[in-house]
Design a protein around this motif. Sequence first.
Motif, PDB file in Angstrom:
ATOM      1  N   GLY A  98     -13.098 -13.246   0.684  1.00  0.00           N
ATOM      2  CA  GLY A  98     -11.726 -13.074  -0.130  1.00  0.00           C
ATOM      3  C   GLY A  98     -10.494 -12.697   1.426  1.00  0.00           C
ATOM      4  O   GLY A  98      -9.383 -12.419   0.954  1.00  0.00           O
ATOM      5  N   GLY A  99     -11.770 -12.426   2.382  1.00  0.00           N
ATOM      6  CA  GLY A  99     -10.691 -12.099   3.930  1.00  0.00           C
ATOM      7  C   GLY A  99     -10.906 -10.709   4.024  1.00  0.00           C
ATOM      8  O   GLY A  99     -11.750 -10.052   3.086  1.00  0.00           O
ATOM      9  N   ASP A 100      -9.703 -10.344   4.656  1.00  0.00           N
ATOM     10  CA  ASP A 100      -9.810  -8.811   5.192  1.00  0.00           C
ATOM     11  C   ASP A 100      -9.022  -8.108   3.494  1.00  0.00           C
ATOM     12  O   ASP A 100      -7.751  -8.853   3.575  1.00  0.00           O
ATOM     13  CB  ASP A 100      -8.998  -8.634   6.389  1.00  0.00           C
ATOM     14  N   CYS A 101      -8.913  -6.848   3.701  1.00  0.00           N
ATOM     15  CA  CYS A 101      -8.529  -6.172   2.784  1.00  0.00           C
ATOM     16  C   CYS A 101      -7.439  -5.416   3.697  1.00  0.00           C
ATOM     17  O   CYS A 101      -7.550  -5.617   5.403  1.00  0.00           O
ATOM     18  CB  CYS A 101      -9.006  -5.271   2.464  1.00  0.00           C
ATOM     19  N   GLY A 102      -6.225  -5.762   3.692  1.00  0.00           N
ATOM     20  CA  GLY A 102      -4.961  -4.964   4.269  1.00  0.00           C
ATOM     21  C   GLY A 102      -4.394  -3.968   3.686  1.00  0.00           C
ATOM     22  O   GLY A 102      -4.446  -3.156   5.076  1.00  0.00           O
ATOM     23  N   VAL A 103      -4.908  -2.978   3.188  1.00  0.00           N
ATOM     24  CA  VAL A 103      -4.705  -1.490   3.127  1.00  0.00           C
ATOM     25  C   VAL A 103      -5.510  -0.498   3.418  1.00  0.00           C
ATOM     26  O   VAL A 103      -5.234  -0.156   4.566  1.00  0.00           O
ATOM     27  CB  VAL A 103      -4.518  -0.772   1.850  1.00  0.00           C
ATOM     28  N   GLY A 104      -7.031  -1.046   3.457  1.00  0.00           N
ATOM     29  CA  GLY A 104      -8.333  -0.404   3.901  1.00  0.00           C
ATOM     30  C   GLY A 104      -8.105   1.161   3.565  1.00  0.00           C
ATOM     31  O   GLY A 104      -9.342   1.331   4.407  1.00  0.00           O
ATOM     32  N   LEU A 105      -7.593   1.862   3.203  1.00  0.00           N
ATOM     33  CA  LEU A 105      -7.884   2.443   2.758  1.00  0.00           C
ATOM     34  C   LEU A 105      -7.846   3.013   1.440  1.00  0.00           C
ATOM     35  O   LEU A 105      -7.308   1.665   0.423  1.00  0.00           O
ATOM     36  CB  LEU A 105      -6.383   3.825   2.917  1.00  0.00           C
ATOM     37  N   GLU A 106      -8.886   3.274   0.493  1.00  0.00           N
ATOM     38  CA  GLU A 106      -8.922   3.409  -0.897  1.00  0.00           C
ATOM     39  C   GLU A 106      -8.072   4.025  -1.475  1.00  0.00           C
ATOM     40  O   GLU A 106      -6.621   4.605  -0.549  1.00  0.00           O
ATOM     41  CB  GLU A 106     -10.197   4.740  -0.694  1.00  0.00           C
ATOM     42  N   SER A 107      -8.176   3.852  -2.898  1.00  0.00           N
ATOM     43  CA  SER A 107      -6.756   4.093  -3.642  1.00  0.00           C
ATOM     44  C   SER A 107      -6.179   5.687  -4.018  1.00  0.00           C
ATOM     45  O   SER A 107      -7.270   6.370  -3.261  1.00  0.00           O
ATOM     46  CB  SER A 107      -6.939   3.081  -5.215  1.00  0.00           C
ATOM     47  N   THR A 108      -5.092   5.626  -4.316  1.00  0.00           N
ATOM     48  CA  THR A 108      -4.955   7.465  -3.982  1.00  0.00           C
ATOM     49  C   THR A 108      -5.021   7.622  -5.868  1.00  0.00           C
ATOM     50  O   THR A 108      -4.638   6.798  -6.822  1.00  0.00           O
ATOM     51  CB  THR A 108      -3.059   7.550  -4.089  1.00  0.00           C
ATOM     52  N   ILE A 109      -5.581   8.509  -6.105  1.00  0.00           N
ATOM     53  CA  ILE A 109      -6.021   8.959  -7.716  1.00  0.00           C
ATOM     54  C   ILE A 109      -5.056  10.578  -8.074  1.00  0.00           C
ATOM     55  O   ILE A 109      -4.752  10.987  -7.414  1.00  0.00           O
ATOM     56  CB  ILE A 109      -7.613   9.586  -7.519  1.00  0.00           C
ATOM     57  N   VAL A 110      -4.485   9.683  -8.913  1.00  0.00           N
ATOM     58  CA  VAL A 110      -3.120  10.774  -9.826  1.00  0.00           C
ATOM     59  C   VAL A 110      -3.994  11.295 -10.911  1.00  0.00           C
ATOM     60  O   VAL A 110      -4.712   9.988 -11.759  1.00  0.00           O
ATOM     61  CB  VAL A 110      -2.502  10.110  -9.948  1.00  0.00           C
ATOM     62  N   ALA A 111      -4.334  12.299 -11.626  1.00  0.00           N
ATOM     63  CA  ALA A 111      -4.619  12.281 -12.970  1.00  0.00           C
ATOM     64  C   ALA A 111      -2.761  12.889 -13.123  1.00  0.00           C
ATOM     65  O   ALA A 111      -2.596  13.774 -12.735  1.00  0.00           O
ATOM     66  CB  ALA A 111      -5.795  13.828 -13.555  1.00  0.00           C
ATOM     67  N   THR A 112      -2.926  13.162 -14.653  1.00  0.00           N
ATOM     68  CA  THR A 112      -1.354  12.926 -14.682  1.00  0.00           C
ATOM     69  C   THR A 112      -1.272  14.053 -16.446  1.00  0.00           C
ATOM     70  O   THR A 112      -0.433  14.888 -16.402  1.00  0.00           O
ATOM     71  CB  THR A 112      -0.582  11.957 -15.906  1.00  0.00           C
ATOM     72  N   LEU A 113      -2.618  15.019 -16.304  1.00  0.00           N
ATOM     73  CA  LEU A 113      -2.565  15.508 -17.382  1.00  0.00           C
ATOM     74  C   LEU A 113      -3.601  17.124 -17.289  1.00  0.00           C
ATOM     75  O   LEU A 113      -4.290  16.621 -16.098  1.00  0.00           O
ATOM     76  CB  LEU A 113      -3.168  15.707 -19.031  1.00  0.00           C
ATOM     77  N   PRO A 114      -3.000  18.245 -17.258  1.00  0.00           N
ATOM     78  CA  PRO A 114      -2.002  18.499 -17.717  1.00  0.00           C
ATOM     79  C   PRO A 114      -1.038  18.832 -16.968  1.00  0.00           C
ATOM     80  O   PRO A 114       0.396  18.868 -17.610  1.00  0.00           O
ATOM     81  CB  PRO A 114      -2.573  19.785 -18.461  1.00  0.00           C
TER      82      PRO A 114
END
Length: 320
Positions: free
Chosen positions: A173-189
Amino acid sequence: MNSITTQIFTDDTADLKGAAGVLSLGGLVAFPTETVYGLGVDARNSDAVARLYQAKGRPSFNPLIVHVASLEIAETLVEFDDTARALAQAFWPGALTLVLPLRPDAGISPLVTAGLETLAVRVPDHPVANGLMVAFDGPIAAPSANPSGQVSATKCAHVQSQLSGRIDGIVDGGDCGVGLESTIVATLPVPTLLRAGGLPAEALEGALGERLALAGDSAAPSSPGQLASHYAPKGTVRLNAVDVEDGETLLGFGAVDAAVNLSPSGDLVEAAATLFDALHQLNALGADRIAVSPIPDHGLGRAINDRLRRAAAPRSGAAT
Ligand code: AMP
Ligand code: MG
């Protein structure tokens, strides 16, 4: 590992259907997202997830991110609190992964969560990823499409050079735009940044109206490594047991007479796929002293032994 044929799919509808069919059969298919290429498998199929670990050569069972097509589908897998829902509405589809309590009826393989009671989920913002998810119509577990310890892939050619012969397909599917992994957030607690990534923490803090805690802060959730000990069997564990002592329950591997056997035929993929269920079974049996047959320390055996070594390590007071 024997070499397999890696089929290249284009991003047209018929090819995406073909790639989804490979996933349905338990195959491994790399696909582009806006962050990096992911290596996808059916998140409900433990054998497929075990083969994914094998293809990546991962030395340990880290929990994987599950990719879905929409917030509505994510709600069937995890429990959203108000903060999580607000973040999802603001940033999905996008480079945000949310770690939320796993729903008991989600049907996700315990190998995906590494036995945790939380699941990392994300809706990627990429038409090809989206087309594949719609065609597959199920949750796709996908770590980055590179051998463990090597650089993430942002082009089909990167995936081909690193994983050809080890995976069933690649959707080009071509090149990836961001090229960085996702930001990971937990909301709890409390809302906590578990990994910095393609979506800046400042953008999240702007939407939340508060600062994110950092993993390691006292109120923040423990790291997956610490949480993983939560999943240790209740009994003590003795590794490399060539015989069974009085009062011990054997967790077998290979042709041995065992209460629970990871793989009577000595197959490491089967053993990995069975591992977390086997630990549950030992608890259900009330095993308080567990002996584990020797497991070869190569390929998936390394990840299995890593997990069992942690189960065998002395427990801290916090892990209950
Ligand atoms: P990768 O798939 O290589 O992008 O890595 C996935 C990341 O998600 C790793 O850093 C994991 O530790 C993290 N992760 C996945 N599931 C969880 C979870 N349930 N709790 C905390 N972190 C998670
Ligand atoms: Mg990675």
